[in-house]
Scaffold this motif. Structure first.
Motif, PDB file in Angstrom:
ATOM      1  N   ARG A 260      56.743  53.675  32.686  1.00 24.53           N
ATOM      2  CA  ARG A 260      55.930  52.739  32.678  1.00 24.53           C
ATOM      3  C   ARG A 260      54.968  52.303  33.004  1.00 24.53           C
ATOM      4  N   ILE A 261      54.482  53.626  33.735  1.00 27.03           N
ATOM      5  CA  ILE A 261      52.645  52.598  34.068  1.00 27.03           C
ATOM      6  C   ILE A 261      51.374  54.074  33.084  1.00 27.03           C
ATOM      7  N   LYS A 262      50.908  53.717  32.427  1.00 23.47           N
ATOM      8  CA  LYS A 262      49.896  55.152  32.655  1.00 23.47           C
ATOM      9  C   LYS A 262      48.494  53.923  32.583  1.00 23.47           C
ATOM     10  N   THR A 263      47.450  55.546  32.169  1.00 26.33           N
ATOM     11  CA  THR A 263      46.659  55.398  33.242  1.00 26.33           C
ATOM     12  C   THR A 263      44.993  55.657  31.848  1.00 26.33           C
ATOM     13  N   LYS A 264      44.395  55.166  32.077  1.00 21.30           N
ATOM     14  CA  LYS A 264      43.410  55.237  30.738  1.00 21.30           C
ATOM     15  C   LYS A 264      41.925  55.025  31.660  1.00 21.30           C
ATOM     16  N   SER A 265      41.134  56.076  30.842  1.00 22.51           N
ATOM     17  CA  SER A 265      40.034  56.084  32.234  1.00 22.51           C
ATOM     18  C   SER A 265      38.783  55.990  30.658  1.00 22.51           C
ATOM     19  N   LEU A 266      38.231  54.259  31.338  1.00 22.43           N
ATOM     20  CA  LEU A 266      37.160  54.230  30.011  1.00 22.43           C
ATOM     21  C   LEU A 266      35.812  53.160  30.959  1.00 22.43           C
ATOM     22  N   ASP A 267      34.549  53.192  29.845  1.00 23.92           N
ATOM     23  CA  ASP A 267      33.771  52.280  30.458  1.00 23.92           C
ATOM     24  C   ASP A 267      34.021  50.724  30.397  1.00 23.92           C
ATOM     25  N   ILE A 268      34.128  49.747  30.892  1.00 21.24           N
ATOM     26  CA  ILE A 268      35.317  48.575  30.612  1.00 21.24           C
ATOM     27  C   ILE A 268      33.951  47.845  30.186  1.00 21.24           C
ATOM     28  N   PHE A 269      32.547  48.155  30.556  1.00 26.18           N
ATOM     29  CA  PHE A 269      31.830  46.936  29.099  1.00 26.18           C
ATOM     30  C   PHE A 269      31.331  47.333  28.239  1.00 26.18           C
ATOM     31  N   ASN A 270      31.477  49.165  28.133  1.00 24.69           N
ATOM     32  CA  ASN A 270      31.259  49.663  26.922  1.00 24.69           C
ATOM     33  C   ASN A 270      31.933  50.221  25.469  1.00 24.69           C
ATOM     34  N   GLN A 271      33.453  50.171  26.180  1.00 21.18           N
ATOM     35  CA  GLN A 271      34.586  50.558  25.629  1.00 21.18           C
ATOM     36  C   GLN A 271      35.370  49.821  25.453  1.00 21.18           C
TER      37      GLN A 271
END
Length: 377
Positions: free
Chosen positions: A260-271
């Motif tokens: 029910r909970i996943k994670t996602k790696s990303l740059d919140i300002f540039n992606q």
């Protein structure tokens, strides 16, 4: 008649302003360093594990101190409400009776048992250790940060912002292992102090008609975990840097919420942010950045949410007059040490950011402790 103040060379009138608040401010580090030292010793966990009350001599052995420092330190911790002291054979200590033999018995106070014993979910020792080993020395250089308008360098205990920037892999190269370890230690440290506010969030907001929450800069995932645990209709995605997501996955697995909970790696300002969530949540994110950068992030969130979606922002808000509260105002000083442009914000300032972006029906709610949430639709 007038009383003679022991810290003053002249008598003080009954209604004269007392210097006591100044004295308390000047000596507050006595309190924090006593707490930090006890946590470094892991005293409260060790005392809990004995499963009994200890005499001063036994406590001395547990702390591995000589008699004089053991006595002085135990007295200090008792005065701070961290150790409970009883008289041998009685439930309380007589305030008048005195014997040559020390007949005190020591155990953890309820406060220490709840927040300073490692086995507790609410354990705060990790963040206290971080304050001690990193921020304590950075605050010693506060005047430099104020005069230069720059954070204290990372190697001197400040500039956590640069630590996270280094974790954004460039040219497909992973960040150095030392930076990864510091980031993951910080993430673990934040978990314990976030459980209470996360529980409050799950009870304050009506999630019954919501489906999926993106926890932006979600750290350990504690907010997503508590919301999903409390609301069976909810799922979530925790968005952060890869080293942080690794820690979040450990907590998610601990609670059996991998489906029910996943994670996602990303740059919140540039992606790009996910576009399948109807709730966007940010805790302690805006205070890391200047207003211009925050406005760009709020716009990205607005564009990613569906019609009827909501944004929830948790911060230690300043009052609109910018005279307090103390914890919020001092957090702003901490952002001077830690970031390039971070500061505290008022509800009025965040309300304007959200309104200018297009959010409506913007409300403020108390969350837990000094934390409040701002909700926009």
């Amino acid at each position: 008649m007038v009383d003679l103040d022991p810290r003053m060379s002249r008598p003080t009138e009954p209604n004269a302003i007392s210097p006591e608040p100044i004295f308390q401010m000047a000596t507050s580090y006595w309190v924090s360093k006593a707490l930090m030292t006890a946590v470094e010793m892991d005293l409260f966990t060790k005392l809990k594990n004995t499963s009994r009350k200890l005499s001063l001599e036994e406590l001395q052995s547990l702390m591995q101190l000589e008699s004089r420092p053991a006595d002085i330190f135990a007295t200090a911790l008792a005065s701070l409400g961290l150790l409970k002291v009883e008289k041998r054979g009685t439930d309380t200590i007589s305030k008048t009776e005195h014997t040559a033999e020390d007949d005190r018995l020591f155990s953890n106070s309820e406060l220490a048992d709840t927040f300073l014993v490692k086995e507790q979910e609410s354990y705060m020792g990790d963040i206290i250790a971080m304050f001690d080993k990193r921020l304590y020395k950075a605050w010693d250089k506060l005047i430099e940060s104020l005069k230069t308008n720059k954070p204290i360098p990372l190697n001197e205990g400040g500039n956590a912002e640069s630590l996270f920037r280094k974790a954004i892999a460039g040219n497909n190269q992973p960040p150095p292992s030392a930076e990864i370890q510091q980031i993951q230690s910080f993430t673990n440290a934040m978990y314990g102090i976030s459980v209470g506010p996360a529980l409050a969030l799950s009870r304050t907001i009506d999630f019954s008609k919501r489906n999926r929450m993106m926890d932006i800069g979600g750290g350990s995932g504690v907010y997503a975990i508590e919301v999903v645990k409390a609301h069976h209709n909810m799922s979530a995605i925790v968005i952060d840097l890869e080293p942080v997501c690794q820690i979040a996955n450990q907590y998610i697995k601990k609670f059996g919420l991998e489906n029910r909970i996943k994670t996602k790696s990303l740059d919140i300002f540039n992606q790009d942010l996910p576009n399948d969530c109807d709730v966007a949540f940010l805790s302690f994110i805006l205070h890391d950045y200047n207003e211009l950068k925050n406005r760009s992030l709020v716009q990205k969130i607005f564009d990613s949410l569906p019609e009827g979606g909501i944004i929830i922002i948790s911060e230690w808000l300043l009052n609109d007059e910018k005279t307090g509260p103390i914890s919020s105002a001092l957090m702003g000083l901490n952002m001077m040490i830690e970031t390039e442009g971070g500061r505290g914000y008022t509800f009025v300032e965040i309300h304007k950011m959200l309104k200018d972006t297009g959010f409506i029906d913007i409300q403020k709610h108390t969350l837990a402790g000094p934390a409040s949430i701002v909700v926009g639709h």
